[in-house]
Write an enzyme that holds these catalytic residues in place. Structure first.
Site, PDB file in Angstrom:
ATOM      1  N   GLY A   1      42.430  38.770  38.996  1.00  0.00           N
ATOM      2  CA  GLY A   1      41.595  39.896  39.379  1.00  0.00           C
ATOM      3  C   GLY A   1      42.309  41.220  39.199  1.00  0.00           C
ATOM      4  O   GLY A   1      41.678  42.251  38.946  1.00  0.00           O
TER       5      GLY A   1
ATOM      6  N   THR B   1      51.324  40.306  41.589  1.00  0.00           N
ATOM      7  CA  THR B   1      50.580  41.544  41.381  1.00  0.00           C
ATOM      8  C   THR B   1      49.289  41.497  42.192  1.00  0.00           C
ATOM      9  O   THR B   1      48.682  40.445  42.350  1.00  0.00           O
ATOM     10  CB  THR B   1      50.258  41.725  39.888  1.00  0.00           C
ATOM     11  OG1 THR B   1      51.483  41.911  39.170  1.00  0.00           O
ATOM     12  CG2 THR B   1      49.357  42.926  39.648  1.00  0.00           C
ATOM     13  N   GLY B   2      48.873  42.658  42.695  1.00  0.00           N
ATOM     14  CA  GLY B   2      47.642  42.742  43.467  1.00  0.00           C
ATOM     15  C   GLY B   2      47.901  43.287  44.857  1.00  0.00           C
ATOM     16  O   GLY B   2      49.043  43.539  45.253  1.00  0.00           O
TER      17      GLY B   2
ATOM     18  N   GLU C   1      51.767  36.508  35.360  1.00  0.00           N
ATOM     19  CA  GLU C   1      51.790  35.752  36.613  1.00  0.00           C
ATOM     20  C   GLU C   1      51.955  34.258  36.360  1.00  0.00           C
ATOM     21  O   GLU C   1      52.723  33.584  37.057  1.00  0.00           O
ATOM     22  CB  GLU C   1      50.514  36.022  37.410  1.00  0.00           C
ATOM     23  CG  GLU C   1      50.456  37.408  38.018  1.00  0.00           C
ATOM     24  CD  GLU C   1      49.131  37.702  38.688  1.00  0.00           C
ATOM     25  OE1 GLU C   1      49.108  38.541  39.601  1.00  0.00           O
ATOM     26  OE2 GLU C   1      48.104  37.106  38.296  1.00  0.00           O
TER      27      GLU C   1
ATOM     28  N   ASP D   1      42.919  35.020  43.999  1.00  0.00           N
ATOM     29  CA  ASP D   1      41.535  35.445  44.212  1.00  0.00           C
ATOM     30  C   ASP D   1      40.726  34.340  44.879  1.00  0.00           C
ATOM     31  O   ASP D   1      39.784  34.619  45.620  1.00  0.00           O
ATOM     32  CB  ASP D   1      40.912  35.841  42.879  1.00  0.00           C
ATOM     33  CG  ASP D   1      41.648  37.013  42.237  1.00  0.00           C
ATOM     34  OD1 ASP D   1      41.740  38.066  42.880  1.00  0.00           O
ATOM     35  OD2 ASP D   1      42.149  36.858  41.111  1.00  0.00           O
TER      36      ASP D   1
END
EC number: 5.3.1.6
Length: 262
Positions: free
Chosen positions: A104, A33-34, A111, A92
């Site tokens: 973040g 994710t991100g 995760e 991050d």
């Protein structure tokens, strides 16, 4: 489109593009994710469409699941997959031992579960994410809503005896209300500046009542793919002790990410 990207976005793109090559037919793949992980999902979707790549993806958040389905990736749950061949995710921060700060994007619990249920974890990141010592990026800690202020006070008390430079904690917000994770929890961000003993801190935090999980990923990552704004990409393998380098040339008319808002 890639010709319009900033150097950091180009770095994320080349890291994601290189990491997508690790996925093979029939694999079960954890999808992070991100922003950097979103580039990866688009790159894998391109391989599905253009190469006929077949694999099952286990997303670590609802937004990753939505994007994966949009680009044609078969999405399954971790319970359905049972165990994964590889998880590819962003970070991050990462240090020389490939210890990470993650969370973040607010998905640290899923995760970490997905990453530890994998034979291998690969991190994709731009070069700016590499640090000598973890802690400049605020450390996310996921807590249940019940008794959140008590949990926060206990965390602050525990930090007094930890080897950290700062001890400020803040509740992550989404506008005027607390940010809520996919599991219905809240996130406290710990502004520590420097973490002297990440392993010890991770263990102490997870002993505090109300804490679900923390964003320190210790001894989980196996490889990191580092992207640079000029197209260079570097793959570091902590287990083999190897470093390989390459370069990815940009196609100025590439519109792979034209709809990507992350």
């Amino acid at each position: 489109m890639t010709g319009e990207l900033s150097p950091i976005d180009k770095a994320k793109f080349v890291a994601a593009k290189r990491a997508a090559d690790f996925v093979e037919n029939g694999m079960r793949v954890g999808l992070g994710t991100g922003s950097t992980a979103a580039w990866l999902v688009r790159c894998l979707g391109e391989r599905v469409r253009e190469e006929g790549l077949t694999f099952r993806g286990v997303p670590t958040s609802t937004r990753t699941a939505e994007l994966a389905r949009d680009v044609g990736i078969e999405v399954v749950t971790l319970d359905e997959a049972r165990w994964l061949d590889v998880t590819i995710d962003g970070a991050d921060e990462f240090d020389a031992e490939l210890n990470l700060i993650k969370g973040g994007g607010g998905a640290l619990l899923q995760e970490k579960i997905v990453a530890t249920a994998s034979d291998r974890m690969i991190v994709i990141a731009d070069a700016a994410k590499e640090v000598e010592t973890l802690g400049a990026f605020p450390l996310p800690v996921e807590v249940i809503p019940f008794g959140r202020t008590a949990s926060q006070a206990l965390i602050e008390e525990a930090l007094v005896s930890m080897d950290v430079m700062g001890r400020q904690t803040t509740l992550r917000m989404n506008g005027d209300t607390p940010y809520v994770t996919d599991e219905g929890n809240h996130i406290l961000d710990l502004h520590l500046s420097r973490i002297g003993n990440a392993r010890q801190l991770a263990m102490v935090l997870n002993q505090i009542p109300g804490v679900v999980e923390n964003g320190l990923f210790i001894d989980i990552c196996d490889q990191v793919v580092v992207g640079y704004g000029d197209g260079r990409v570097e793959v570091r393998d902590i287990n083999a002790g190897t470093v390989s380098e390459g370069r990815l040339d940009f196609a100025e008319d590439d519109n792979l990410f034209r709809d990507l808002g992350d």
